[in-house]
Design an enzyme around this catalytic site. Structure first.
Site, short mmCIF file in Angstrom:
data_model
loop_
_atom_site.label_atom_id
_atom_site.label_comp_id
_atom_site.label_asym_id
_atom_site.label_seq_id
_atom_site.Cartn_x
_atom_site.Cartn_y
_atom_site.Cartn_z
N SER A 1 -56.74 -17.00 -43.56
CA SER A 1 -56.64 -16.07 -42.43
C SER A 1 -56.56 -14.63 -42.91
CB SER A 1 -55.42 -16.44 -41.59
OG SER A 1 -55.59 -17.68 -40.98
N ASP B 1 -63.19 -22.14 -34.98
CA ASP B 1 -61.93 -21.45 -35.31
C ASP B 1 -61.60 -20.45 -34.21
OD1 ASP B 1 -59.89 -19.79 -36.44
OD2 ASP B 1 -60.55 -20.40 -38.45
N HIS C 1 -58.06 -23.83 -36.92
CA HIS C 1 -58.02 -22.65 -37.77
C HIS C 1 -58.02 -23.06 -39.24
CE1 HIS C 1 -57.34 -18.63 -38.97
NE2 HIS C 1 -56.06 -18.73 -39.20
#
Length: 517
Positions: free
Chosen positions: A227, A458, A486
């Site tokens: 991320s 995602d 994710h």
């Protein structure tokens, strides 16, 4: 006062609707040869930086791990101006013969990497990599156990995150109340953070990561970033391309996109994931919605509007409005395994009970029993206010809001706002120092292959960002995971996992872009 959902949502990897117990580090000396590390070569370091790279790191036992503190400059552009501390944790290679250190970052910005690794080594890096690497994590500056951003106590955070502003959403009264809350939050951060706010940025943190590499004794950086951790890794590669070893950036952010573009893309991503969730929900037997996906989304929009007008009282006195309900929905969308919790939450909200929705929102904010386990929300704001200069025009905001209404109609009423006409709605309008970061592409010329992973469904880091980052990087290689949720590594897709583990083990990246169904 409550804040609206931020234009940049925290993108912490592996979020699932489950409680997490954090264990404290109980320190005792380690009487073996690993108490210190041999520093990496120091060629090319300036005289004012050299002492930081050559410091001796004292490792102490903290449960089954080793913990230490590393001293870093407060400002890498003026290394003699002050110091901060970085909290570091390490699991030494399980086979006893490490091929080097593997640094890991879970995302955020603002997530504690130390807690991430300590809570579950296998969640952080899988089961194979710890056998041959010393797995290392450090809390970035401003975060967790490192020298930290500090703003409000628990009661203050509750008011900031959950209180319902007076008036109708978008009215002068409502805007003024939100602005007053944002101003109060920024003032508290400045008052309680000890002067560190100007230096809480991804660029400074990337330089910290090179320091960690150096004191660990690694000539090059081996790194797994999820991320926001992909942005940290990409900025590192741009700053230090010759020191790039084996980098894997999973759930990629696109550093070339400004805050308005990031916000808009994330809103569309969450709307898309809501539709995927809705299709799954409608196919089950306990879904609170009926009809087609469009019908269900329309009913979800009606539910959000209803609690926006008439918030639901929780047993602890907090009121569930649309902002908190949307936070709860977002929290559950990070992982497909959390969709059942979302169904329960929405079923209960439909019946007038907000308890499960608050549980999801509390998990998103790392809140439990009225206390916050970390400073992730404060650090999140600090990083975003420093990383993203506010350069959008009124026309830019109008265009973004039109796009939101078209492509994310369920999310749009609680996401987009005219922060040019109403800057008080943006917490960063009150930040005590101006942003230093700029949105621009990265290329890292001369770097070793950098593997970028994107998941097609995602919600937090849209797949297009991974495609863009892989193309920007001169040595980028793209792995596509087809699926929902994710990030892509360590999520049960053997194609992705094998490619990542092979790269870390042997230094062999995929031969061209790889698609994993």
């Amino acid at each position: 006062m409550t804040r609206r959902l931020p234009r940049l949502l925290a993108v912490v990897a592996g979020l699932a609707a489950a409680s997490v117990t954090l264990s404290g580090c109980l320190f005792s000396p380690i009487p073996d040869e690993r108490t210190t590390s041999s520093p990496a070569p120091t060629d090319g370091l300036s005289a004012d930086v050299l002492p930081y790279y050559t410091q001796t790191v004292q490792w102490s036992a903290c449960g089954s791990f080793q913990c230490a503190k590393v001293t870093a400059p407060l400002d890498w552009h003026a290394p003699s101006a002050g110091r901060i501390e970085l909290a570091v944790i390490r699991q030494t290679a399980l086979d006893g013969h490490p091929q080097g250190s593997l640094l890991v970052n879970p995302g955020g910005p603002g997530a504690s990497a130390v807690s991430f690794l300590r809570d579950s080594l296998s969640t952080a890096v899988g089961s194979e990599l710890p056998k041959t690497y010393d797995v290392v994590a450090f809390d970035p500056r401003g975060v967790g156990a490192s020298t930290a951003v500090t703003c409000l106590d628990a009661a203050g955070m509750d008011a900031h995150l959950f209180d319902i502003p007076p008036g109708t959403r978008g009215s002068d009264e409502w805007n003024a109340a939100v602005g007053a809350g944002n101003a109060s939050f920024a003032q508290a951060c400045e008052a309680h953070s000890g002067g560190i706010l100007p230096y809480i940025s991804t660029e400074q943190s990337a330089r910290d990561m090179d320091l960690i590499r150096g004191v660990l004794g690694d000539e090059k950086l081996t790194y797994l970033g999820y991320s926001y951790g992909t942005k940290l890794g990409a900025i590192y590669a741009e700053l230090f391309p010759a020191r790039v070893g084996r980098l894997v950036l999973d759930g990629a952010m696109d550093p070339s996109i400004g805050e308005l573009g990031v916000s808009t893309a994330q809103a569309i991503g969450f709307e898309s994931s809501m539709r995927a969730y809705m299709a799954s929900c409608l196919a089950g037997t306990d879904c609170p919605f009926t009809g087609t996906v469009d019908d269900g989304m329309a009913d979800l929009g009606t539910m959000l509007a209803r609690v926006d007008q008439s918030p639901l009282a929780n047993s602890d006195g907090r009121m569930l409005g649309a902002d908190t309900l949307l936070t709860a929905i977002v929290a559950a969308l990070y992982s497909q395994s959390s969709w059942s919790y979302l169904t329960t939450a929405l079923t209960n909200v439909d019946a007038g009970n907000p308890a499960t929705a608050f549980q999801l929102a509390d998990f998103y904010y790392n809140r439990s029993n009225g206390t916050y386990s970390d400073n992730s929300t404060e650090a999140f704001t600090a990083y975003n206010c420093m990383d993203y200069a506010r350069t959008s025009t009124a026309a830019d905001v109008d265009a973004a809001n039109r796009t939101l209404r078209e492509k994310a109609p369920t999310v749009a009423p609680y996401w987009g706002s005219d922060t040019v006409a109403h800057p008080e709605l943006d917490p960063c309008s009150f930040w005590p120092v101006p942003a230093t970061g700029t949105a621009e592409p990265v290329s890292a010329p001369g770097a070793a292959p950098i593997v970028v992973i994107g998941t097609t469904g995602d919600p937090a880091t849209p797949y297009d960002w991974a495609v863009s980052l892989a193309h920007q990087l001169s040595s980028g290689v793209l792995i596509t995971r087809v699926g929902e949720g994710h990030t892509g590594f360590n999520k049960g897709n053997s194609c992705v996992d094998d490619a990542v583990e092979t790269y870390f083990r042997d230094g062999t990246p995929p031969n061209g872009d790889l698609r994993c169904e």
